[in-house]
Write a protein that holds these residues in place. Structure first.
Motif, PDB file in Angstrom:
ATOM      1  N   ALA A 112       0.844  -1.197   0.000  1.00 34.58           N
ATOM      2  CA  ALA A 112       0.000   0.000   0.000  1.00 34.58           C
ATOM      3  C   ALA A 112       0.880   1.249   0.000  1.00 34.58           C
ATOM      4  CB  ALA A 112      -0.913   0.002   1.217  1.00 34.58           C
ATOM      5  N   ALA A 113       0.445   2.263  -0.737  1.00 39.84           N
ATOM      6  CA  ALA A 113       1.252   3.484  -0.917  1.00 39.84           C
ATOM      7  C   ALA A 113       1.654   4.097   0.422  1.00 39.84           C
ATOM      8  CB  ALA A 113       0.479   4.485  -1.769  1.00 39.84           C
ATOM      9  N   LYS A 114       0.706   4.158   1.365  1.00 36.57           N
ATOM     10  CA  LYS A 114       0.997   4.757   2.673  1.00 36.57           C
ATOM     11  C   LYS A 114       2.059   3.944   3.416  1.00 36.57           C
ATOM     12  CE  LYS A 114      -1.225   6.227   6.996  1.00 36.57           C
ATOM     13  NZ  LYS A 114      -0.321   5.437   7.879  1.00 36.57           N
ATOM     14  N   ASP A 115       1.896   2.615   3.393  1.00 40.60           N
ATOM     15  CA  ASP A 115       2.872   1.743   4.060  1.00 40.60           C
ATOM     16  C   ASP A 115       4.232   1.831   3.387  1.00 40.60           C
ATOM     17  OD1 ASP A 115       0.942   0.852   5.841  1.00 40.60           O
ATOM     18  OD2 ASP A 115       0.328  -0.804   4.548  1.00 40.60           O
ATOM     19  N   PHE A 116       4.215   1.932   2.071  1.00 40.45           N
ATOM     20  CA  PHE A 116       5.463   2.015   1.310  1.00 40.45           C
ATOM     21  C   PHE A 116       6.250   3.254   1.725  1.00 40.45           C
ATOM     22  CE2 PHE A 116       8.164   2.786  -2.375  1.00 40.45           C
ATOM     23  CZ  PHE A 116       8.582   1.506  -2.713  1.00 40.45           C
ATOM     24  N   VAL A 163      17.144   4.085  -1.639  1.00 37.39           N
ATOM     25  CA  VAL A 163      15.903   3.831  -0.896  1.00 37.39           C
ATOM     26  C   VAL A 163      14.962   5.030  -0.994  1.00 37.39           C
ATOM     27  CG1 VAL A 163      14.912   3.413   1.393  1.00 37.39           C
ATOM     28  CG2 VAL A 163      16.971   2.174   0.672  1.00 37.39           C
ATOM     29  N   ALA A 164      15.495   6.230  -0.873  1.00 32.14           N
ATOM     30  CA  ALA A 164      14.663   7.437  -0.958  1.00 32.14           C
ATOM     31  C   ALA A 164      13.989   7.553  -2.322  1.00 32.14           C
ATOM     32  CB  ALA A 164      15.517   8.674  -0.681  1.00 32.14           C
ATOM     33  N   ASN A 165      14.651   7.024  -3.351  1.00 35.62           N
ATOM     34  CA  ASN A 165      14.130   7.153  -4.720  1.00 35.62           C
ATOM     35  C   ASN A 165      13.340   5.935  -5.191  1.00 35.62           C
ATOM     36  OD1 ASN A 165      15.145   9.771  -5.234  1.00 35.62           O
ATOM     37  ND2 ASN A 165      17.174   8.932  -5.653  1.00 35.62           N
ATOM     38  N   PHE A 166      13.104   4.962  -4.310  1.00 34.17           N
ATOM     39  CA  PHE A 166      12.335   3.792  -4.711  1.00 34.17           C
ATOM     40  C   PHE A 166      10.954   4.192  -5.219  1.00 34.17           C
ATOM     41  CE2 PHE A 166      14.469   0.370  -1.843  1.00 34.17           C
ATOM     42  CZ  PHE A 166      15.430   0.148  -2.819  1.00 34.17           C
ATOM     43  N   SER A 167      10.564   3.594  -6.328  1.00 32.20           N
ATOM     44  CA  SER A 167       9.205   3.728  -6.835  1.00 32.20           C
ATOM     45  C   SER A 167       8.407   2.510  -6.397  1.00 32.20           C
ATOM     46  CB  SER A 167       9.226   3.821  -8.368  1.00 32.20           C
ATOM     47  OG  SER A 167       8.031   3.345  -8.933  1.00 32.20           O
ATOM     48  N   ASP A 169       5.886   1.072  -7.758  1.00 29.97           N
ATOM     49  CA  ASP A 169       5.608   0.163  -8.871  1.00 29.97           C
ATOM     50  C   ASP A 169       6.836  -0.652  -9.260  1.00 29.97           C
ATOM     51  OD1 ASP A 169       3.019   1.045  -8.905  1.00 29.97           O
ATOM     52  OD2 ASP A 169       3.280   2.402 -10.612  1.00 29.97           O
ATOM     53  N   GLU A 170       8.014  -0.026  -9.244  1.00 31.57           N
ATOM     54  CA  GLU A 170       9.243  -0.742  -9.590  1.00 31.57           C
ATOM     55  C   GLU A 170       9.556  -1.829  -8.567  1.00 31.57           C
ATOM     56  OE1 GLU A 170      12.339   1.915 -12.158  1.00 31.57           O
ATOM     57  OE2 GLU A 170      12.139   2.456 -10.034  1.00 31.57           O
ATOM     58  N   VAL A 171       9.449  -1.487  -7.297  1.00 33.88           N
ATOM     59  CA  VAL A 171       9.741  -2.461  -6.245  1.00 33.88           C
ATOM     60  C   VAL A 171       8.706  -3.582  -6.262  1.00 33.88           C
ATOM     61  CG1 VAL A 171       9.976  -2.825  -3.754  1.00 33.88           C
ATOM     62  CG2 VAL A 171      10.911  -0.761  -4.808  1.00 33.88           C
ATOM     63  N   TYR A 172       7.448  -3.242  -6.479  1.00 38.84           N
ATOM     64  CA  TYR A 172       6.388  -4.253  -6.528  1.00 38.84           C
ATOM     65  C   TYR A 172       6.619  -5.203  -7.703  1.00 38.84           C
ATOM     66  CZ  TYR A 172       1.706  -6.296  -6.404  1.00 38.84           C
ATOM     67  OH  TYR A 172       0.645  -7.183  -6.320  1.00 38.84           O
ATOM     68  N   HIS A 173       7.029  -4.653  -8.830  1.00 30.63           N
ATOM     69  CA  HIS A 173       7.311  -5.474 -10.006  1.00 30.63           C
ATOM     70  C   HIS A 173       8.476  -6.429  -9.714  1.00 30.63           C
ATOM     71  CE1 HIS A 173       7.440  -6.499 -14.280  1.00 30.63           C
ATOM     72  NE2 HIS A 173       8.751  -6.366 -14.226  1.00 30.63           N
ATOM     73  N   PHE A 174       9.517  -5.932  -9.044  1.00 29.93           N
ATOM     74  CA  PHE A 174      10.671  -6.756  -8.681  1.00 29.93           C
ATOM     75  C   PHE A 174      10.230  -7.879  -7.740  1.00 29.93           C
ATOM     76  CE2 PHE A 174      14.596  -7.521  -6.147  1.00 29.93           C
ATOM     77  CZ  PHE A 174      15.469  -7.831  -7.182  1.00 29.93           C
ATOM     78  N   TYR A 175       9.347  -7.554  -6.818  1.00 29.80           N
ATOM     79  CA  TYR A 175       8.778  -8.538  -5.877  1.00 29.80           C
ATOM     80  C   TYR A 175       8.032  -9.625  -6.637  1.00 29.80           C
ATOM     81  CZ  TYR A 175       4.702  -9.958  -2.943  1.00 29.80           C
ATOM     82  OH  TYR A 175       3.686 -10.634  -2.312  1.00 29.80           O
ATOM     83  N   LYS A 176       7.137  -9.234  -7.538  1.00 29.43           N
ATOM     84  CA  LYS A 176       6.333 -10.199  -8.268  1.00 29.43           C
ATOM     85  C   LYS A 176       7.171 -11.052  -9.221  1.00 29.43           C
ATOM     86  CE  LYS A 176       2.047  -9.836  -6.868  1.00 29.43           C
ATOM     87  NZ  LYS A 176       1.355 -11.026  -6.309  1.00 29.43           N
ATOM     88  N   GLN A 177       8.244 -10.475  -9.742  1.00 29.63           N
ATOM     89  CA  GLN A 177       9.128 -11.224 -10.635  1.00 29.63           C
ATOM     90  C   GLN A 177       9.867 -12.340  -9.910  1.00 29.63           C
ATOM     91  OE1 GLN A 177      11.702  -8.234 -12.469  1.00 29.63           O
ATOM     92  NE2 GLN A 177      11.050  -8.982 -14.462  1.00 29.63           N
ATOM     93  N   ASN A 178      10.227 -12.100  -8.687  1.00 23.44           N
ATOM     94  CA  ASN A 178      11.103 -13.026  -7.972  1.00 23.44           C
ATOM     95  C   ASN A 178      10.403 -13.909  -6.951  1.00 23.44           C
ATOM     96  OD1 ASN A 178      14.061 -12.375  -8.796  1.00 23.44           O
ATOM     97  ND2 ASN A 178      13.100 -10.374  -8.558  1.00 23.44           N
ATOM     98  N   TYR A 179       9.299 -13.453  -6.404  1.00 20.93           N
ATOM     99  CA  TYR A 179       8.572 -14.248  -5.413  1.00 20.93           C
ATOM    100  C   TYR A 179       7.597 -15.179  -6.114  1.00 20.93           C
ATOM    101  CZ  TYR A 179      10.441 -11.966  -1.259  1.00 20.93           C
ATOM    102  OH  TYR A 179      11.274 -11.542  -0.249  1.00 20.93           O
TER     103      TYR A 179
END
Length: 427
Positions: A112-116, A163-167, A169-179
């Motif tokens: 979730a955006a807020k949690d992110f 970390v400050a510049n994490f997007s 969508d990018e991190v979520y995509h990386f998660y879905k690709q590898n998990y």
């Protein structure tokens, strides 16, 4: 009894039935770590580990914590350079509730955006805390210099900038690709029945909704060590933090058993030569030790000491003498025998913990594609001779290949560099 399957979804499952205990440990190993990240995504694997605990479609972060506390279980996770692990320990009667929570976290985290945004702040503070802990930071400084310009050398936490510049969508995509199931090893040990665990695991793997994602492993090129190097980081510290080391071996190397024995004798414990000389005899340090780091295609070997600014000369002289004696005279039959007994005791005593058993099986399958029996490991360790230790030491610890990383006040670092060059570069 140990059971091992490669499941239809591609995941590997290993289960050990231990009917005489009342607990169960489970570990899910995802083969993604900091070495698989692109430069602008440094720290993503560790960040994902944090986000797994922030909530799913079915559970909030509070629900996850309270659900585990309700069953008296312990839940945690960690990230390394080559994999991420989510693990738990519960009473045997609660293993299925624990599995439901773990697989929900692994496959259905919301990001979730807020949690992110909140977790960015948490991880940034974690990095700041790490930066303020020089006796931990020194090890990252060493590996960054050893594997320059490669993901293996970057810190697992990432940097303040990345970390400050994490997007999201990018991190979520990386998660879905590898998990994804085919990138996982599931290890269970305790009072369970393997024929009941397997269908339950398969049920959760079949719920995986990321079928449009395919594994994309980045930065799998082999890192090449940059040696010798001198890396100095000025910091206003009371102690001088020093790492001296060289390239090592991978966990595939047949000499890894010899390395266990060599490291234990040199600096792996309280009876080791470095500990006895540097701390007990000379009083140069509270903490001094050596340690190998072994990965799929590379490795390192390092010696750490934290010492006072007025003891630099004495340390380098004593360390150089100790290293030369280790290389020149080798080790004794008595040292090798004592070390083998110590390793044997540690290995078998560790088997009395279901968590250790689960961890050992999971890592073994992840690294070697099979469960390597403890007896097989001990068989290889017992073959180690003083000559084998001396040969490996001569290969890994050549004085001219030893590199230096140090943290401390700038003026003292100049003396550290001078003493290092004096002994190791023979200027």
């Amino acid at each position: 009894m140990i059971y091992y399957w490669i499941l239809p979804q591609g995941a590997k499952l290993v289960v050990e039935e231990i009917p005489y205990v009342k607990s169960v440990a489970i570990g899910v190993y995802i083969k993604v770590g900091s070495r698989h990240e692109k430069e602008n995504m440094a720290g993503a694997s560790h960040f994902i580990e944090h986000m797994l605990f922030k909530g799913t479609e079915k559970r909030t972060a509070r629900d996850i914590a309270e659900s585990f506390e309700l069953i008296g279980g312990q839940l945690n996770a960690y990230t390394s350079k080559e994999y991420t692990c989510v693990y738990a320990r519960t009473l045997d009667e609660n293993i299925y509730q624990a599995m439901d929570i773990i697989f929900d976290m692994i496959f259905n985290s919301r990001f979730a955006a807020k949690d992110f945004a909140t977790e960015k702040g948490v991880v940034i503070e974690e990095i700041n805390m790490y930066e303020d802990t020089p006796d931990e930071l020194i090890h990252d400084l060493f590996t960054q210099s050893l594997w320059q310009d490669h993901a293996m050398g970057r810190p697992i936490l990432g940097t303040l900038e990345t970390v400050a510049n994490f997007s999201r969508d990018e991190v979520y995509h990386f998660y879905k690709q590898n998990y994804i199931p085919s990138n996982m090893v599931i290890s269970v040990a305790g009072n369970v029945k393997a024929d009941k665990i397997r269908p339950q695991v398969e049920f959760y793997l079949n719920q995986f909704d990321g079928k449009n994602y395919t594994l994309d492993s980045n930065n799998q090129d082999k890192p090449y060590a940059t040696v010798p190097f001198i890396t100095l980081l000025p910091r206003d510290t009371e102690q001088i933090q020093i790492c001296l080391g060289a390239p090592g071996i991978s966990y595939w190397d047949k000499e890894r058993y010899t390395q266990h024995v060599m490291n234990s004798i040199l600096g792996g414990g309280m009876s080791s030569r470095l500990f006895q000389t540097m701390r007990e005899e000379l009083g140069l340090a509270y903490s001094v030790y050596s340690y190998p780091s072994n990965y799929s295609d590379t490795g390192s070997y390092a010696i750490y000491i934290g010492t006072g600014p007025n003891k630099i000369k004495q340390f380098f002289a004593a360390f150089y003498e100790e290293l030369n004696r280790f290389l020149g005279e080798g080790v004794t039959e008595e040292e090798v025998y004592r070390t083998k007994q110590l390793l044997k005791a540690n290995m078998y005593l560790g088997q009395e913990s279901v968590t250790n058993r689960s961890s050992r099986m999971g890592k073994s399958v992840m690294m070697y594609g099979e469960v390597v029996p403890v007896e097989k490991v001990m068989e290889e360790v017992l073959k180690v001779t003083p000559a084998m230790v001396r040969d490996l030491a001569a290969k890994l610890l050549r004085p001219e290949e030893i590199s230096l990383a140090a943290i401390g006040p700038e003026k003292v670092l100049q003396e550290v560099q001078h003493e290092y060059k004096k002994w190791f570069k023979k200027e």
